[in-house]
Design a protein around this motif. Structure first.
Motif: not given
Length: 302
Positions: A95-100, A251-270
């Protein structure tokens, strides 16, 4: 259809398939990452062997066996792509699709860094600026995660290194994939045999559909690579470079929108810093390509 339009169609198809690949990998649960990797290797060999046999293109193996340096390079490419595939499968299954996705966003910057460190290339100021912003992004994401984003860095480094080795080998896509997968096939088969003997294999024990999906991993691996090769042969590097961002965006869209992985403000800034670095990098590449295209041809010497 013109070759250029066909090239964009091939490229769009390749990156679209890579972009939605996390959805496919999630369907392979409860098979573990190593089992999925082993099936991906074995069925890739089978799929590409059938393709090469259909095209009657098997003579390249004899010529390749007479090139020991090329065989060493193929071994290195096989190791790098195995690391890349295994890391990606592990990242999706944990469950780390955003990081991939981050790994493939920073991949172009790592390619430039390899050009400096390995090929001794000289960078333009804008490229140095992009690398600096990319480094800052990794620092921000390290603070956010509480650790280095090691999955993303492993994916970026392994794929960039794989691309560098492949460029030096100069093998066509299907032939290259076949030989690389064949190098890995024996350990993959040994691992699958051990899993089956110890009762730990998911293959054939979940459902018919699950078994078919594991077998289809070979085609799912080979088809986008073949499409990519078709695009690379028809498109300018700038066009291909613009298309490469499609996959991590999806892939980012799958992670956030489909698998509902967190995207806190600091990560969004990165991520925003990564995107800024890519904008600088891409704008510089386009400007440089435009200048080179507009430059008059050299005057012939008499």
């Amino acid at each position: 259809m013109t070759p250029l339009r066909l090239g964009y169609l091939y490229g769009f198809g390749a990156y679209l398939l890579w972009g939605f690949f996390p959805l496919y990998l999630k369907l392979l649960r409860p098979a573990g990452p190593l089992e999925v990797l082993a099936h991906r290797i074995v069925w890739s060999v089978v799929f590409v062997a059938l393709l090469l046999a259909a095209l009657r293109n098997v003579g390249f193996l004899r010529a390749l066996l007479r090139r020991p340096r090329a065989l060493t390079g193929i071994g290195a490419a096989a190791a790098l792509i195995a690391i890349n595939w295994g890391t990606y499968i592990y990242g999706v299954n944990s469950d780390r699709v955003v990081e991939t996705a981050l790994g493939y966003f920073i991949n172009p910057l790592v390619v430039v860094l390899l050009g400096v460190t390995v090929l001794r290339e000289r960078l333009r100021p804008a490229q140095w600026a992009a690398l600096g912003v990319g480094g800052l992004a990794v620092a921000v994401l390290t603070v956010d995660y509480g650790r280095l984003p090691y999955l993303a860095l492993t994916l970026a480094l392994s794929f960039a290194g794989y691309g560098l080795v492949k460029k030096r080998l100069g093998l066509p896509a299907a032939e290259g994939l076949f030989v690389e997968s064949a190098v890995l096939a024996l350990p993959a088969l040994a691992y699958l045999g051990w899993l089956a003997a110890t009762g730990g294999a998911a293959f054939g024990r979940i459902s018919v559909g699950h078994t078919v999906l594991l077998v289809a991993a070979g085609a799912a691996t080979a088809i986008p690579l073949l499409l990519f090769a078709g695009a690379a042969n028809r498109l300018p590097l700038t066009g291909l470079g613009m298309l490469q961002y499609l996959a991590p965006i999806l892939q980012l869209g799958c992670g956030v929108l489909v698998f509902h992985e967190p995207m806190p403000p600091a990560r969004l800034a990165g991520f925003a810093l990564v995107w800024l670095a890519l904008i600088v990098f891409t704008a510089d590449a386009l400007r440089h390509a435009r200048r080179r295209h507009a430059a008059p041809p050299p005057t012939p010497q008499h």
